[in-house]
Design a protein around this motif. Structure first.
Motif, PDB file in Angstrom:
ATOM      1  N   ASP A 181      11.420 -20.513  -7.660  1.00 22.62           N
ATOM      2  CA  ASP A 181      11.070 -19.345  -7.051  1.00 22.62           C
ATOM      3  C   ASP A 181       9.218 -19.422  -7.214  1.00 22.62           C
ATOM      4  O   ASP A 181       8.574 -19.517  -7.441  1.00 22.62           O
ATOM      5  N   PRO A 182       8.800 -19.002  -6.010  1.00 25.66           N
ATOM      6  CA  PRO A 182       7.092 -19.038  -5.219  1.00 25.66           C
ATOM      7  C   PRO A 182       6.516 -18.257  -6.074  1.00 25.66           C
ATOM      8  O   PRO A 182       5.355 -18.742  -6.150  1.00 25.66           O
ATOM      9  N   ASP A 183       7.102 -17.532  -6.565  1.00 23.95           N
ATOM     10  CA  ASP A 183       6.430 -16.121  -7.104  1.00 23.95           C
ATOM     11  C   ASP A 183       6.046 -16.526  -8.639  1.00 23.95           C
ATOM     12  O   ASP A 183       5.284 -15.783  -9.445  1.00 23.95           O
ATOM     13  N   PHE A 184       7.034 -17.337  -8.882  1.00 18.76           N
ATOM     14  CA  PHE A 184       7.367 -17.526 -10.598  1.00 18.76           C
ATOM     15  C   PHE A 184       7.272 -19.272 -10.799  1.00 18.76           C
ATOM     16  O   PHE A 184       7.629 -19.548 -11.812  1.00 18.76           O
ATOM     17  N   CYS A 185       6.615 -19.577  -9.864  1.00 22.72           N
ATOM     18  CA  CYS A 185       6.635 -21.036  -9.969  1.00 22.72           C
ATOM     19  C   CYS A 185       5.110 -22.268  -9.254  1.00 22.72           C
ATOM     20  O   CYS A 185       4.963 -21.671  -8.951  1.00 22.72           O
ATOM     21  N   LEU A 232      12.436 -15.211 -19.760  1.00 21.51           N
ATOM     22  CA  LEU A 232      11.454 -16.064 -18.357  1.00 21.51           C
ATOM     23  C   LEU A 232      11.847 -15.020 -17.508  1.00 21.51           C
ATOM     24  O   LEU A 232      11.101 -14.104 -16.702  1.00 21.51           O
ATOM     25  N   ASN A 233      12.871 -14.077 -17.184  1.00 19.73           N
ATOM     26  CA  ASN A 233      13.336 -13.285 -16.458  1.00 19.73           C
ATOM     27  C   ASN A 233      12.338 -11.692 -17.036  1.00 19.73           C
ATOM     28  O   ASN A 233      11.978 -11.075 -15.684  1.00 19.73           O
ATOM     29  N   ASN A 234      12.162 -11.422 -17.996  1.00 18.64           N
ATOM     30  CA  ASN A 234      11.272 -10.123 -18.104  1.00 18.64           C
ATOM     31  C   ASN A 234       9.798 -10.595 -17.754  1.00 18.64           C
ATOM     32  O   ASN A 234       8.973 -10.164 -17.616  1.00 18.64           O
ATOM     33  N   TYR A 235       9.160 -12.340 -18.364  1.00 20.67           N
ATOM     34  CA  TYR A 235       8.046 -12.901 -18.126  1.00 20.67           C
ATOM     35  C   TYR A 235       8.279 -12.334 -16.563  1.00 20.67           C
ATOM     36  O   TYR A 235       6.636 -11.990 -15.845  1.00 20.67           O
ATOM     37  N   LYS A 236       8.740 -13.286 -15.412  1.00 20.02           N
ATOM     38  CA  LYS A 236       8.883 -13.008 -14.202  1.00 20.02           C
ATOM     39  C   LYS A 236       8.267 -11.678 -13.333  1.00 20.02           C
ATOM     40  O   LYS A 236       7.539 -11.825 -12.979  1.00 20.02           O
ATOM     41  N   LYS A 237       9.813 -10.500 -13.701  1.00 17.35           N
ATOM     42  CA  LYS A 237       8.647  -9.124 -13.531  1.00 17.35           C
ATOM     43  C   LYS A 237       7.381  -8.676 -14.031  1.00 17.35           C
ATOM     44  O   LYS A 237       6.164  -8.443 -13.310  1.00 17.35           O
ATOM     45  N   GLU A 238       6.811  -9.561 -15.437  1.00 15.87           N
ATOM     46  CA  GLU A 238       5.828  -9.135 -15.342  1.00 15.87           C
ATOM     47  C   GLU A 238       4.335 -10.050 -14.739  1.00 15.87           C
ATOM     48  O   GLU A 238       3.105  -8.954 -13.880  1.00 15.87           O
ATOM     49  N   VAL A 239       5.051 -11.103 -14.607  1.00 20.68           N
ATOM     50  CA  VAL A 239       3.890 -11.911 -13.382  1.00 20.68           C
ATOM     51  C   VAL A 239       3.400 -11.309 -11.645  1.00 20.68           C
ATOM     52  O   VAL A 239       2.840 -10.570 -11.905  1.00 20.68           O
ATOM     53  N   VAL A 240       5.110 -11.293 -11.469  1.00 17.67           N
ATOM     54  CA  VAL A 240       4.919 -10.548 -10.140  1.00 17.67           C
ATOM     55  C   VAL A 240       4.725  -8.714 -10.189  1.00 17.67           C
ATOM     56  O   VAL A 240       3.946  -8.872  -8.943  1.00 17.67           O
ATOM     57  N   ASN A 255       2.031  -7.881 -11.868  1.00 22.94           N
ATOM     58  CA  ASN A 255       0.933  -7.536 -12.426  1.00 22.94           C
ATOM     59  C   ASN A 255      -0.422  -8.792 -12.034  1.00 22.94           C
ATOM     60  O   ASN A 255      -1.553  -8.704 -11.863  1.00 22.94           O
ATOM     61  N   GLY A 256       0.723  -9.484 -11.587  1.00 22.77           N
ATOM     62  CA  GLY A 256      -0.097 -11.175 -11.405  1.00 22.77           C
ATOM     63  C   GLY A 256      -1.312 -11.305 -12.515  1.00 22.77           C
ATOM     64  O   GLY A 256      -0.986 -11.385 -14.030  1.00 22.77           O
ATOM     65  N   PHE A 257      -1.938 -12.380 -12.741  1.00 20.19           N
ATOM     66  CA  PHE A 257      -3.175 -12.721 -13.340  1.00 20.19           C
ATOM     67  C   PHE A 257      -4.954 -12.470 -12.861  1.00 20.19           C
ATOM     68  O   PHE A 257      -5.193 -11.733 -11.940  1.00 20.19           O
ATOM     69  N   GLN A 258      -5.375 -12.033 -14.018  1.00 24.19           N
ATOM     70  CA  GLN A 258      -7.103 -11.762 -13.617  1.00 24.19           C
ATOM     71  C   GLN A 258      -7.193 -13.050 -13.561  1.00 24.19           C
ATOM     72  O   GLN A 258      -8.761 -12.631 -12.430  1.00 24.19           O
ATOM     73  N   SER A 259      -7.559 -14.220 -13.886  1.00 23.58           N
ATOM     74  CA  SER A 259      -7.809 -15.436 -12.987  1.00 23.58           C
ATOM     75  C   SER A 259      -7.049 -16.527 -13.279  1.00 23.58           C
ATOM     76  O   SER A 259      -6.130 -16.788 -13.131  1.00 23.58           O
ATOM     77  N   ILE A 260      -7.608 -17.522 -12.097  1.00 24.88           N
ATOM     78  CA  ILE A 260      -7.076 -18.845 -12.275  1.00 24.88           C
ATOM     79  C   ILE A 260      -7.047 -19.149 -13.508  1.00 24.88           C
ATOM     80  O   ILE A 260      -5.971 -19.741 -13.962  1.00 24.88           O
ATOM     81  N   ASP A 261      -8.205 -19.672 -14.520  1.00 22.94           N
ATOM     82  CA  ASP A 261      -7.942 -19.714 -15.800  1.00 22.94           C
ATOM     83  C   ASP A 261      -6.950 -19.279 -16.945  1.00 22.94           C
ATOM     84  O   ASP A 261      -5.819 -19.856 -17.346  1.00 22.94           O
TER      85      ASP A 261
END
Length: 278
Positions: free
Chosen positions: A149-153, A39-47, A49-55
């Protein structure tokens, strides 16, 4: 990051821990650490690079993140339960299990609308439930997690994780509730308390398998219907398949392979057999 590949690695590690750990508490401790690291690694990636779309964001928080999150909650509950479980007095032990199950029943009753939304495969509120834009607009209903964490939840990704984990935890408690003296399957129960089977792929994949088993008449000579097979596998694999008829209708609309999961199973087994002969 290839989240799908990482989730498969995670499940493999958790599976390895089943056989390498020294008891259920040790297994839970190791599993919790593994899930937290992923989960910690996923959070780093999300924060980063974000996401390409809402979907893509919805897909991550509704499905991808759920794999380590659900396992984290599940093993956290087991660890807490086993540490506090009465060491002697069968009456007190059963009373403790029933009290825990009553608490879970209240949780499902309180969240029955959201549970029904998920079980019926609805999607019209996914943007509000599973994107971070609505984090401050909807109430966070999950207790035990006073800060998220609002960046990962998202407002409801934690609640979804708890719904899934608690369903599996109920099966664990039901095994614990059975009196060894009354159960004809006590030896099996001891095993299932240590090693539970859990479906860790998708509803679509399980639906493919169910229909294949049914239409090839390999269960009860084909006399069991789809619903009976689905219900049995749900119990054994601790998994809520939802509306498998609707899922199968979606499978039939595929433009590529309609039996992708079964094809992958066949390819994987063939590769293993070929490699084992070398």
């Amino acid at each position: 990051m290839d989240f799908e590949k990482n989730n498969k690695e995670l499940i493999k590690k958790l599976d390895d821990v089943k056989y390498e750990s020294n008891g259920i508490v040790d297994r839970s401790n190791q599993s919790i650490i593994i899930c937290r690291n992923y989960l910690n690694n996923y959070k780093k990636e999300v924060v980063k690079n974000g996401f390409q779309s809402i979907d893509k964001e919805i897909e991550f928080f509704k499905r991808t993140k759920q794999t380590p999150l659900t396992q984290l909650i599940y093993y956290s509950e087991i660890r807490s339960f086993e540490i506090q479980f009465p060491k002697v007095d069968t009456t007190q032990q059963r009373k403790y299990v029933k009290k825990k199950m009553s608490k879970l029943n209240r949780f499902f009753l309180y969240n029955m609308d959201f549970a029904q939304y998920i079980k019926s495969n609805q999607t019209h509120l996914d943007k509000q439930y599973f994107t971070r834009d609505y984090f401050d607009n909807l109430p966070i209903t999950s207790s035990k997690f006073y800060f998220q964490d609002p960046d990962f939840c998202t407002p409801y990704d934690m609640l979804l994780g708890k719904l899934t984990a608690y369903n599996n935890f109920i099966s664990y408690l039901q095994n614990r509730l059975v009196s060894p003296k009354k159960s004809k399957h006590y030896n099996d129960l001891k095993v299932t308390n240590e090693v539970e089977l859990q479906w860790t792929s998708t509803k679509t994949d399980l639906t493919e398998l169910i229909y294949a088993l049914h239409h090839n008449r390999v269960i009860n000579n084909g006399k069991s219907d789809i619903k009976e097979i689905a219900s049995a596998l749900e119990r054994v694999l601790h998994f809520d398949i939802g509306d498998c008829y609707k899922t199968f209708a979606e499978i039939k609309t595929r433009k590529m392979s309609r039996t992708k999961f079964l094809d992958d199973l066949s390819d994987g087994l063939t590769t293993y057999i070929n490699n084992s002969e070398e």
